[in-house]
Enzyme design. Sequence first.
Site, PDB file in Angstrom:
ATOM      1  N   GLY A  21     -25.837  -3.518  16.615  1.00  0.00           N
ATOM      2  CA  GLY A  21     -24.644  -2.694  16.810  1.00  0.00           C
ATOM      3  C   GLY A  21     -24.707  -1.911  18.104  1.00  0.00           C
ATOM      4  O   GLY A  21     -25.455  -2.254  19.019  1.00  0.00           O
ATOM      5  N   ALA A  22     -23.886  -0.828  18.169  1.00  0.00           N
ATOM      6  CA  ALA A  22     -23.696  -0.063  19.414  1.00  0.00           C
ATOM      7  C   ALA A  22     -23.372  -1.060  20.532  1.00  0.00           C
ATOM      8  O   ALA A  22     -24.013  -1.086  21.587  1.00  0.00           O
ATOM      9  CB  ALA A  22     -24.919   0.790  19.750  1.00  0.00           C
ATOM     10  N   HIS A  41     -23.513  -7.440  24.806  1.00  0.00           N
ATOM     11  CA  HIS A  41     -23.231  -8.097  23.523  1.00  0.00           C
ATOM     12  C   HIS A  41     -21.907  -8.870  23.601  1.00  0.00           C
ATOM     13  O   HIS A  41     -21.791  -9.979  23.071  1.00  0.00           O
ATOM     14  CB  HIS A  41     -23.082  -7.060  22.400  1.00  0.00           C
ATOM     15  CG  HIS A  41     -24.325  -6.274  22.107  1.00  0.00           C
ATOM     16  ND1 HIS A  41     -24.419  -4.930  22.329  1.00  0.00           N
ATOM     17  CD2 HIS A  41     -25.516  -6.658  21.591  1.00  0.00           C
ATOM     18  CE1 HIS A  41     -25.617  -4.500  21.966  1.00  0.00           C
ATOM     19  NE2 HIS A  41     -26.312  -5.527  21.523  1.00  0.00           N
ATOM     20  N   LYS A  99     -32.083 -10.337  28.763  1.00  0.00           N
ATOM     21  CA  LYS A  99     -32.610  -8.971  28.954  1.00  0.00           C
ATOM     22  C   LYS A  99     -33.871  -8.746  28.119  1.00  0.00           C
ATOM     23  O   LYS A  99     -34.830  -8.161  28.571  1.00  0.00           O
ATOM     24  CB  LYS A  99     -31.495  -8.000  28.582  1.00  0.00           C
ATOM     25  CG  LYS A  99     -31.902  -6.629  28.206  1.00  0.00           C
ATOM     26  CD  LYS A  99     -31.980  -5.737  29.409  1.00  0.00           C
ATOM     27  CE  LYS A  99     -32.475  -4.363  29.101  1.00  0.00           C
ATOM     28  NZ  LYS A  99     -32.608  -4.040  27.709  1.00  0.00           N
ATOM     29  N   LEU A 107     -27.493  -3.436  30.966  1.00  0.00           N
ATOM     30  CA  LEU A 107     -26.903  -2.770  29.803  1.00  0.00           C
ATOM     31  C   LEU A 107     -27.868  -2.814  28.626  1.00  0.00           C
ATOM     32  O   LEU A 107     -28.514  -3.824  28.365  1.00  0.00           O
ATOM     33  CB  LEU A 107     -25.582  -3.445  29.429  1.00  0.00           C
ATOM     34  CG  LEU A 107     -24.463  -3.224  30.440  1.00  0.00           C
ATOM     35  CD1 LEU A 107     -23.205  -3.954  30.011  1.00  0.00           C
ATOM     36  CD2 LEU A 107     -24.165  -1.740  30.600  1.00  0.00           C
ATOM     37  N   SER A 108     -27.952  -1.678  27.932  1.00  0.00           N
ATOM     38  CA  SER A 108     -28.802  -1.565  26.752  1.00  0.00           C
ATOM     39  C   SER A 108     -28.212  -0.463  25.889  1.00  0.00           C
ATOM     40  O   SER A 108     -27.698   0.539  26.416  1.00  0.00           O
ATOM     41  CB  SER A 108     -30.225  -1.169  27.175  1.00  0.00           C
ATOM     42  OG  SER A 108     -30.908  -0.580  26.083  1.00  0.00           O
ATOM     43  N   ARG A 133     -29.775   1.615  24.393  1.00  0.00           N
ATOM     44  CA  ARG A 133     -30.599   2.818  24.575  1.00  0.00           C
ATOM     45  C   ARG A 133     -30.262   3.578  25.861  1.00  0.00           C
ATOM     46  O   ARG A 133     -30.775   4.674  26.059  1.00  0.00           O
ATOM     47  CB  ARG A 133     -32.084   2.444  24.549  1.00  0.00           C
ATOM     48  CG  ARG A 133     -32.555   2.036  23.152  1.00  0.00           C
ATOM     49  CD  ARG A 133     -34.064   1.884  23.064  1.00  0.00           C
ATOM     50  NE  ARG A 133     -34.522   1.795  21.701  1.00  0.00           N
ATOM     51  CZ  ARG A 133     -34.904   0.658  21.084  1.00  0.00           C
ATOM     52  NH1 ARG A 133     -34.869  -0.484  21.717  1.00  0.00           N
ATOM     53  NH2 ARG A 133     -35.307   0.679  19.822  1.00  0.00           N
TER      54      ARG A 133
END
Length: 275
Positions: free
Chosen positions: A29-30, A35, A148, A183-184, A186
């Site tokens: 998620g997030a 994604h 990644k 992009l992550s 976190r």
Amino acid sequence: MRVLETIEELRTFRESLGAQSVGLVPTMGALHKGHLSLIGESTHHNAHTIVSIFVNPTQFGQNEDLSTYPRTLEQDLALCENLGVSAVFAPNVAQMYPSDDEITILPPKMMGYVLEGFDRPTHFAGVLQVVLKLFMLAQPHRAYFGKKDAQQVLIVRKMVEDLHLPLEIVVCPIVRDDDGLALSSRNVYLSPQERESALCIPRTIYAIESAIAKGVYEVSALEHLARENLTGVHIFYAYFCDRALAPITHIRQNESLFLLAVRVGRTRLLDNLWC
Ligand code: PAF
């Protein structure tokens, strides 16, 4: 779009799709643009896409961020719906782990316990445990992972090969923000100042990429370049290896990897180059 919360619902849904092609995008998620690019690939190549959203407790170490990991389910569902996802599987922990004494599989001895696996020795066993369950439940023809998390995708691909699982692992490019940071989920932990410091990571990746493009293949020279660029962050590793994660002394084009993990403030950030 269906939102499935139980294993039973996922099984029934999967059965209803019959022989039509199914892509699975496993996530915690997030959802961010990285994604979304995996989902886009899947919807493009499969009749149906299933996205799983599950913050998997077994892949977090004791002092890691399980309780604070960003959870944005409503927003994630809206994004999936917009992208033409057929179903989101969003189970709770009891659904995924009904027993507290489960059969698990171990990651490969070398690949699973170096780099991320050295600092986080239970991590890849947890990843494989949940990914194998998701594969068995969703029975996808293809599953989509980002470059990644290079070590993760290589280990998942090896599990698929070693256990003869009938699906294809599709590896998709790293997606970067405008400032170059990969992009992550976190990245939300970074303060503006930490984000500024973190930009030495993409700078390093670009520097290595352009040196290789100019014909610098010797790892000792590239390591020197990496360390020159990585300032103001704690380096866990900056490692050149082959696709089985064994160390190399020279880059062999399309067979090598540069893997990087650093800490900025309290956040562990990964980046890499498939070279
Ligand atoms: O990459 C992730 O988000 C997770 O490790 C995965 C593959 C969804 C397994 O929990």
